[in-house]
Design a protein around this motif. Structure first.
Motif, PDB file in Angstrom:
ATOM      1  N   VAL A  50      -5.045  -6.937   1.157  1.00  0.00           N
ATOM      2  CA  VAL A  50      -5.964  -6.855   0.017  1.00  0.00           C
ATOM      3  C   VAL A  50      -7.402  -6.983   0.523  1.00  0.00           C
ATOM      4  O   VAL A  50      -7.724  -7.891   1.278  1.00  0.00           O
ATOM      5  CB  VAL A  50      -5.664  -7.975  -1.002  1.00  0.00           C
ATOM      6  CG1 VAL A  50      -6.715  -7.968  -2.111  1.00  0.00           C
ATOM      7  CG2 VAL A  50      -4.274  -7.794  -1.587  1.00  0.00           C
ATOM      8  N   GLY A  51      -8.256  -6.033   0.097  1.00  0.00           N
ATOM      9  CA  GLY A  51      -9.656  -6.051   0.512  1.00  0.00           C
ATOM     10  C   GLY A  51      -9.925  -5.270   1.777  1.00  0.00           C
ATOM     11  O   GLY A  51     -11.061  -4.884   2.039  1.00  0.00           O
ATOM     12  N   ALA A  52      -8.890  -5.049   2.599  1.00  0.00           N
ATOM     13  CA  ALA A  52      -9.087  -4.336   3.861  1.00  0.00           C
ATOM     14  C   ALA A  52      -8.536  -2.924   3.809  1.00  0.00           C
ATOM     15  O   ALA A  52      -8.745  -2.138   4.721  1.00  0.00           O
ATOM     16  CB  ALA A  52      -8.434  -5.099   5.010  1.00  0.00           C
ATOM     17  N   SER A  53      -7.817  -2.584   2.748  1.00  0.00           N
ATOM     18  CA  SER A  53      -7.320  -1.217   2.586  1.00  0.00           C
ATOM     19  C   SER A  53      -7.804  -0.705   1.243  1.00  0.00           C
ATOM     20  O   SER A  53      -8.941  -0.281   1.109  1.00  0.00           O
ATOM     21  CB  SER A  53      -5.792  -1.182   2.699  1.00  0.00           C
ATOM     22  OG  SER A  53      -5.193  -2.107   1.814  1.00  0.00           O
ATOM     23  N   MET A  54      -6.964  -0.775   0.216  1.00  0.00           N
ATOM     24  CA  MET A  54      -7.403  -0.373  -1.123  1.00  0.00           C
ATOM     25  C   MET A  54      -7.949  -1.595  -1.874  1.00  0.00           C
ATOM     26  O   MET A  54      -7.607  -2.732  -1.571  1.00  0.00           O
ATOM     27  CB  MET A  54      -6.254   0.261  -1.897  1.00  0.00           C
ATOM     28  CG  MET A  54      -5.784   1.581  -1.320  1.00  0.00           C
ATOM     29  SD  MET A  54      -4.527   2.382  -2.327  1.00  0.00           S
ATOM     30  CE  MET A  54      -5.497   3.012  -3.696  1.00  0.00           C
TER      31      MET A  54
END
Length: 520
Positions: free
Chosen positions: A511-515
């Motif tokens: 979470v936060g590093a991809s979508m």
């Protein structure tokens, strides 16, 4: 702290006569007066010194108590009247009606060195347009906006800017994934700066209500202050105004495509009338080259705002602006001609942009095939866009068989480059080498040219996430490092080489590093 305040928006445009800060539908007004919410224990985390100088302040000014108080909502400058703008918009293709500045409060306009800037706090509390929200922002989203605004500017992408990032000392409740698990996060405020924050939706709201008088007032104001070369008020100049907005929008999106940036929420209320990238929410840079990628979890199913569709969405939004301006122009064929020009011009501009990324200067018809084949190859297996184009500069036209070696670091799974996939790449590198023989410059000269348009460093989501996680613990070293590095994205900067790398495995689904969600 002395600013040269020269307000025009509140002095020349109609205001909402109701002064209470209550949610409501606003009529025949371009804005509502509203003061920022006072913060509990503000703390300044970072100031963009170059932007500070642009508005006529010094680094010493940024260390004063007044600076801290003004840019965290605890003090209103004398002779200013903060306000929130009224606008409407289409969200994911659906008409949403009145939206407005739900968590942005404009402080004032400043003129310095003959340039006008609007100073705006994002996350400074509720406004009449907050609907069911609290008007606040969290550290997570504020870091992302602060870093990205400035990173985009130094990439050469038209954008709003950022002046300061601060903690409020308040706790803010947010449901990051919209899955019914809200949690408290650190509250924060970003000071945003732009010549104007006017959006397509500012004009749509009046057209939707058939308030053509206020629509004309706002368009005339916009032309006077932001397109002054159009001079006289006339239908011909309204058409030219639309043409110029269309061209600015085209140029902005072309830059997005060039650097692999995906906005994520191209709603009409997020489209700047000046062709500036605005409202940094669930944005992202392509990791693997993929026309179908969107960073927005809200858009996961339909992928309306995917990378490859951004040019089309620019056109769709311009159609909505044309509908809003129609009452002043009343000429459908003329408006349609502008929209048709956007389509034709974008195709040609996109071709030329890709030529520049490949280091090509001459314009040859077969380039379309070369580029099409490249884009297809890039999607055969996961291939990092930024690293590929940056390292392609090392390709030697005399050694086409070593093409894969030049860009090997861009492939996530090098073992995939075999069989048919390897053959297609070998064929493409041979065609690229042949094409380069038609240019007159050396491989070194080509590499230098390519390095001016193919950045080495972009703000990948995982990088922002690392800065966010450390900042949440009170450690701002990564934030500071990224901010400095991203000011020279085209330079080699060997001291930052660790950031010239593919997305790590841990960031693929984090979470936060991809979508990200719209609350990001």
């Amino acid at each position: 702290m002395k600013l040269n305040i020269k307000d025009t928006f509140t002095k020349e445009l109609p205001a909402d006569p109701i002064m209470e800060n209550t949610r409501r539908q606003v009529s025949k007004a371009c804005f509502s007066y509203v003061n920022p919410k006072k913060t509990a224990k503000p703390e300044l985390l970072h100031v963009a010194l170059e932007m500070l100088e642009n508005i006529g302040l010094t680094e010493a000014d940024s260390k004063t108590e007044q600076f801290l108080n003004v840019f965290t909502g605890n003090e209103v400058l004398s002779n200013t009247t903060p306000y929130a703008m009224c606008y409407a918009g289409h969200q994911f293709g659906n008409w949403a009606g009145q939206l407005g500045d739900g968590r942005a409060i404009n402080l004032c306009e400043v003129v310095h060195n003959n340039k006008r800037w609007v100073l705006q706090l994002k996350g400074a509390g509720e406004t009449p347009y907050s609907r069911t929200a609290d008007g606040l922002a969290v550290l997570r989203s504020s870091i992302r906006e602060y870093l990205c605004s400035e990173a985009m500017f130094y990439l050469g992408v038209p954008t709003t800017r950022a002046l300061a990032l601060a903690l409020t000392g308040d706790q803010v409740l947010r449901d990051v994934l919209y899955n019914g698990n809200p949690a408290y996060e650190k509250g924060a405020i970003v000071t945003r700066v732009s010549p104007s924050f006017l959006r397509f939706g500012n004009y749509q709201i009046f057209a939707s209500k058939q308030d053509h008088h206020t629509l004309k007032t706002l368009v005339d104001f916009t032309i006077k202050h932001h397109f002054p070369y159009l001079e006289d008020v006339s239908k011909a100049n309204y058409v030219q105004f639309f043409k110029d907005v269309s061209q600015k929008t085209l140029e902005m999106i072309l830059h997005w495509q060039r650097v692999g940036f995906v906005h994520g929420v191209m709603n009409t209320d997020n489209m700047s009338i000046l062709g500036l990238t605005i409202d940094y929410g669930p944005y992202g840079w392509l990791e693997g080259f993929d026309f179908g990628w969107t960073p927005n979890t809200t858009d996961r199913q339909y992928k309306r705002y995917r990378y490859g569709n951004q040019p089309n969405m620019g056109l769709w939004n311009l159609v909505q602006l044309a509908n809003a301006l129609y009452p002043l122009i009343e000429d459908v064929p003329v408006l349609e001609a502008v929209l048709e020009d956007y389509k034709n011009n974008f195709d040609q501009a996109s071709l030329n942009m890709m030529r520049s990324k490949l280091g090509l200067e001459r314009k040859i018809d077969l380039d379309k095939v070369l580029i099409k084949d490249l884009e297809e190859n890039l999607q055969l297996t996961e291939t990092d866009m930024t690293i590929f184009f940056r390292n392609l500069g090392d390709f030697k036209k005399e050694q086409p068989l070593k093409g894969i070696e030049a860009v090997r670091d861009a492939f996530y799974f090098l073992e995939d480059i075999r069989g048919d996939i390897k053959e297609k790449w070998m064929f493409w590198f041979k065609a690229y080498a042949d094409r380069l023989t038609l240019e007159s410059f050396s491989d070194k000269a080509r590499k230098d040219k390519m390095n001016l348009v193919n950045p080495k460093y972009v703000l990948r989501n995982y990088m922002s996430q690392l800065a966010i996680e450390d900042a949440d613990k009170g450690d701002y070293k990564v934030l500071n490092e990224l901010f400095e590095m991203l000011k020279k994205p085209y330079d080699e900067q060997p001291e930052y080489q660790k950031w010239f790398a593919k997305r790590p495995d841990w960031a693929r689904d984090k979470v936060g590093a991809s979508m990200l969600s719209c609350s990001s």
